[in-house]
Design a protein around this motif. Structure first.
Motif, short mmCIF file in Angstrom:
data_model
loop_
_atom_site.label_atom_id
_atom_site.label_comp_id
_atom_site.label_asym_id
_atom_site.label_seq_id
_atom_site.Cartn_x
_atom_site.Cartn_y
_atom_site.Cartn_z
N PRO A 47 0.82 -1.21 0.00
CA PRO A 47 0.00 0.00 0.00
C PRO A 47 0.85 1.27 0.00
CG PRO A 47 -0.89 -1.58 1.55
CD PRO A 47 0.44 -2.13 1.08
N GLY A 48 0.45 2.23 -0.78
CA GLY A 48 1.20 3.48 -0.87
C GLY A 48 0.37 4.54 -1.58
N VAL A 49 0.96 5.72 -1.72
CA VAL A 49 0.26 6.84 -2.34
C VAL A 49 1.07 7.36 -3.51
CG1 VAL A 49 -0.54 9.20 -2.00
CG2 VAL A 49 -0.91 7.51 -0.21
N LEU A 50 0.46 7.35 -4.68
CA LEU A 50 1.12 7.85 -5.88
C LEU A 50 0.08 8.48 -6.80
CD1 LEU A 50 3.72 7.98 -7.70
CD2 LEU A 50 2.96 5.82 -8.70
N VAL B 8 1.54 0.04 -4.60
CA VAL B 8 2.61 0.59 -5.43
C VAL B 8 3.89 -0.23 -5.25
CG1 VAL B 8 1.68 2.94 -5.28
CG2 VAL B 8 3.44 2.23 -3.68
N GLN C 243 7.53 0.03 -4.33
CA GLN C 243 8.32 1.04 -3.63
C GLN C 243 9.45 0.37 -2.85
OE1 GLN C 243 5.80 2.93 -0.62
NE2 GLN C 243 4.56 1.09 -0.50
N ASP C 244 10.45 1.19 -2.51
CA ASP C 244 11.57 0.64 -1.73
C ASP C 244 11.32 0.89 -0.24
OD1 ASP C 244 12.25 3.25 -1.13
OD2 ASP C 244 13.99 3.32 -2.46
N GLN C 245 12.31 0.60 0.58
CA GLN C 245 12.10 0.68 2.03
C GLN C 245 11.94 2.11 2.52
OE1 GLN C 245 14.95 -0.07 0.59
NE2 GLN C 245 16.69 0.83 1.68
N ASN C 246 12.24 3.10 1.66
CA ASN C 246 12.07 4.50 2.03
C ASN C 246 10.80 5.12 1.47
OD1 ASN C 246 14.60 4.93 3.48
ND2 ASN C 246 15.52 4.45 1.51
N GLY C 247 9.96 4.29 0.86
CA GLY C 247 8.76 4.83 0.25
C GLY C 247 9.02 5.56 -1.06
N GLN C 248 10.18 5.31 -1.66
CA GLN C 248 10.44 5.87 -3.00
C GLN C 248 9.85 4.89 -4.03
OE1 GLN C 248 11.42 8.75 -2.81
NE2 GLN C 248 12.90 8.98 -1.17
N ILE C 249 9.22 5.46 -5.05
CA ILE C 249 8.58 4.62 -6.05
C ILE C 249 9.65 3.97 -6.92
CG2 ILE C 249 6.88 4.58 -7.92
CD1 ILE C 249 5.81 5.39 -5.07
N PHE D 183 11.28 12.94 -2.31
CA PHE D 183 10.39 11.88 -2.79
C PHE D 183 10.60 11.73 -4.29
CE2 PHE D 183 5.89 10.69 -4.14
CZ PHE D 183 6.06 9.34 -3.85
N SER D 184 10.51 10.49 -4.75
CA SER D 184 10.77 10.20 -6.17
C SER D 184 9.80 10.89 -7.12
CB SER D 184 10.70 8.69 -6.39
OG SER D 184 9.49 8.18 -5.87
N ASP D 185 8.58 11.20 -6.66
CA ASP D 185 7.56 11.76 -7.54
C ASP D 185 6.94 13.01 -6.96
OD1 ASP D 185 6.96 9.50 -9.82
OD2 ASP D 185 7.72 8.64 -7.95
N ASN E 262 3.74 9.70 0.79
CA ASN E 262 4.11 8.28 0.71
C ASN E 262 5.27 7.86 1.63
OD1 ASN E 262 3.36 5.69 -0.41
ND2 ASN E 262 5.40 5.72 -1.33
N PRO E 263 6.36 8.61 1.68
CA PRO E 263 7.42 8.20 2.61
C PRO E 263 6.94 8.13 4.07
CG PRO E 263 8.26 9.82 1.07
CD PRO E 263 6.78 9.75 0.85
N PHE F 144 3.73 7.67 5.07
CA PHE F 144 2.78 6.56 5.13
C PHE F 144 3.52 5.23 5.19
CE2 PHE F 144 -0.02 3.57 2.72
CZ PHE F 144 -1.07 3.52 3.64
N HIS F 145 4.57 5.14 4.40
CA HIS F 145 5.32 3.88 4.33
C HIS F 145 6.08 3.63 5.63
CE1 HIS F 145 6.98 0.47 2.22
NE2 HIS F 145 8.18 0.80 2.65
#
Lengths: 411, 266
Positions: free
Chosen positions: A286-289, A296, A298-304, B55-57, B105-106, B108-109
């Motif tokens: 689960p994630g937000v994009l 989504v 994503q990696d361990q840092n929440g980067q897509i 953040f990547s995006d 996202n970061p 939330f993750h």
């Protein structure tokens, strides 16, 4: 299963959530535009005139209804008395299901008084369909496309330019669909008053996943009707490829209250255990994009993470929120097909039926071909053939070194 | 309960002072260097800091912050680096309030309540999350409240009056006004509707209003401060960092010029 399928399916809720997924994770500047879109769409949906106009275009311009074709040779080839039907979205004007949505949203843009549309595209199919709808409805059209995809899909770029759309290359990030989507949203934030964002899949902030689903549901509605003639209404399995998930949602949605199993096929690229795949549902979290909460990569840092598939239309690192929900409630099962499976499926369909499917749709065919033995004898199966393969011929030629026919003949 | 941010807001209100908030991307051009820049920003007179976790995006950001974010990510920045950096900065005497600036996202993750707890533990005062409107922010707000952290919401030129009221009410500490329709980044001129929009927002809330997006020069900062309680400058600072070749004097000089012009609007 029985109870579940008999309860009426009615999603999303007023906040745009399908269970835990969906919502509107957008910069504040867009809140007003999304509100207007919600209320505008709700009004338009009730307008008989709008439906008359849309249906007229779908029939006379797009070429609907598209046939439900009984693939006799393929069925025979895969044995087990399977009855395989292909929903021929590849026969739509512009060569894929994408146009169902762009004409619907194009009319919505007109209704909202917007003169310009902006769109993102991966493989270029949605870009071409957007540019086409823009020509038809006299709208200005700008399409964002990753510079990597521009290289891969030169033919579609030229088509868009012929249609007088501006193709704007995106050099940021992975230079593919994900980044084109970011850039289209940034453009929309900047020109929000006069611009309509024409999203191409069942993704993004509410109400887009619902709007795109509604416009694509014509696929499933027609299939329901056509099955009555072909099989007396019997169908056991629906199969479709899933990138963002619009063709799958279009086929599945009208069947959600019916007793039928549904399989969404994601692209596992070079393999699920490799880093190069696009299997968001199978391997994501689960994630937000792009304005939605969904599943989504994503990696361990929440980067897509970057997604990869041989098909530019499937390499999206997330999936529509409704798919994430359908997976959660186990209404749809999500499987994968690799680049090789897709190529195999492509050649299988060409050899058996004389049909060249898009590489996206080839994933569904590839999955079916590979797993035919797992389907109960005599199953009636509908595969959504979401697009035609012309755009992919160069890629297929490059991979042709593999002696596919030999392999096929052995089985 | 008071924290550094509420303290700052109280004092500036009492003394009719303006707030200069500086933004810096953590990890750009390297983690160590960015930490030095953050300290330099305080030394040059910044009242408040926004530290960006890349953040990547980044949907709401223009090319400058996008590029900085991408570089920081490529160099391997971890979400936990934010907490480590904060701890180090506080240990080394950083006094000004700090807000985390990141996309949802970061956070939330990493976990909404875990983020809140650790922000509190390292001496951070809250966060600004540009893709988290109040409708989606309830969980984070609740977690932040537990630790007396501020979740600052944004108001945009397209926000309706009713919505402005709602956002201002929900925003904790101050209200962040996005000066323009668009993404972050340097612009030549201020948007023409800025004055009138700020007047409307002012009439709807007593909370301090800080204005950001597109403000890059001392002159713009002064103009904006005359109609608000302070400004946020980000991309222009990153540009100064990019041009600095690893030295701090250029960055300090630029920041000081911004601080001076903000003071001259008091």
């Amino acid at each position: 299963m029985k109870n579940k399928s008999q309860r009426r399916y009615c999603h999303p809720n007023a906040q745009g959530y399908f269970g835990d997924y969906g919502g509107q994770f957008v910069p504040e500047t867009l809140s007003k535009a999304l509100d207007e879109l919600c209320s505008g769409y709700a009004r338009l949906k009730k307008s008989k005139e709008f439906h008359r106009e849309l249906n007229n275009y779908l029939k006379k311009y797009v070429g609907r209804p598209t046939p439900l074709y009984f693939a006799r040779n393929l069925s025979k080839r895969l044995n087990r008395n399977l009855k395989i039907f292909l929903k021929r979205e590849d026969l739509c004007h512009t060569g894929a299901h994408k146009i169902n949505n762009t004409i619907g949203q194009g009319l919505l843009a007109q209704y909202l008084g917007k003169r310009r549309i902006v769109a993102e595209t991966g493989a270029g199919q949605h870009g071409v369909a957007s540019a086409t709808a823009a020509r038809l409805l006299s709208l200005e059209c700008d399409v964002y496309m990753g510079s990597e995809d521009i290289k891969r899909q030169a033919l579609n770029v030229y088509k868009m330019q012929l249609l007088r759309a501006r193709v704007l290359p995106v050099h940021s990030g992975s230079m593919t669909l994900k980044d084109a989507t970011n850039e289209a949203i940034r453009d929309w934030v900047t020109h929000v008053d006069g611009t309509y964002y024409l999203l191409g899949s069942v993704v993004g902030p509410h109400p887009y996943p619902t709007i795109v689903r509604d416009f694509q549901s014509v696929i499933g509605r027609e299939t329901l009707k056509q099955l009555k003639e072909e099989t007396g209404g019997r169908v056991d399995f629906l199969l479709a490829c899933v990138g963002g998930g619009s063709n799958a949602m279009g086929l599945f949605h009208p069947f959600l209250n019916h007793k039928v199993q549904m399989i969404g096929v994601e692209a596992s690229g070079e393999g699920l255990s490799s880093k190069r795949h696009a299997a968001s549902i199978s391997k994501g979290s689960p994630g937000v994009l792009h304005g939605m909460k969904s599943i989504v990569l994503q990696d361990q840092n929440g980067q897509i993470k970057l997604a990869h598939s041989i098909s530019a239309g499937l390499d999206y690192p997330s999936v529509g929120p409704e798919h994430a929900f359908l997976k959660q409630i186990k209404r749809v099962s999500y499987k994968t097909a690799s680049d090789q499976d897709a190529l195999f499926g492509f050649h299988m369909l060409v050899e058996e039926e004389g049909i060249m499917p898009a590489l996206e749709s080839s994933h569904a065919i590839g999955y079916l071909t590979k797993h035919a033995q797992e389907f109960p004898r005599g199953s009636v199966i509908v595969v959504n053939l979401s697009g035609r393969g012309d755009k992919d011929i160069d890629i297929i030629r490059k991979f042709k070194q593999v002696p596919i026919s030999a392999e096929v003949n052995e089985k | 309960m008071k924290n550094r941010l509420t303290q700052l807001l109280l004092e500036t209100k009492k003394n009719r002072k303006k707030i200069f908030c500086a933004y810096m991307t953590l990890g750009y051009p390297t983690l160590t260097h960015s930490i030095q820049v953050i300290k330099a920003l305080e030394d040059s007179g910044a009242d408040l800091l926004e530290i960006g976790f890349p953040f990547s995006d980044p949907l709401a950001d223009g090319p400058t912050i996008q590029r900085a974010s991408q570089e920081a990510i490529e160099k391997g920045i971890q979400f936990q680096d934010f907490f480590k950096a904060m701890r180090l900065l506080r240990k080394n005497g950083l006094k000004v309030p700090v807000l985390l600036f990141s996309y949802f996202n970061p956070i939330f993750h990493y976990g909404v309540s875990r983020t809140a707890r650790e922000l509190f533990e390292v001496g951070c005062e809250g966060a600004i999350v540009p893709d988290l409107p109040p409708e989606e922010g309830r969980d984070l707000e609740a977690s932040f409240r537990k630790f007396n952290l501020s979740l600052v919401y944004l108001v945009a030129p397209t926000t309706s009056h009713d919505r402005m009221k709602m956002i201002a009410q929900r925003s904790s500490g101050f209200v962040y006004y996005v000066s323009l329709r668009g993404v972050t980044g340097v612009r030549r001129a201020l948007p023409h509707d800025l004055t009138s929009n700020l007047k409307v927002l002012r009439s709807l809330t007593n909370k301090p209003i800080l204005v950001g997006f597109g403000i890059s020069t001392p002159k713009q900062a002064r103009q904006v401060c005359r109609m608000s309680d302070g400004v946020v400058v980000g991309s222009a600072i990153l540009n100064a960092v990019r041009k600095s070749n690893g030295r701090m004097d250029g960055i300090k000089k630029f920041t000081r010029s911004l601080v001076d012009s903000v003071r001259s609007a008091e």
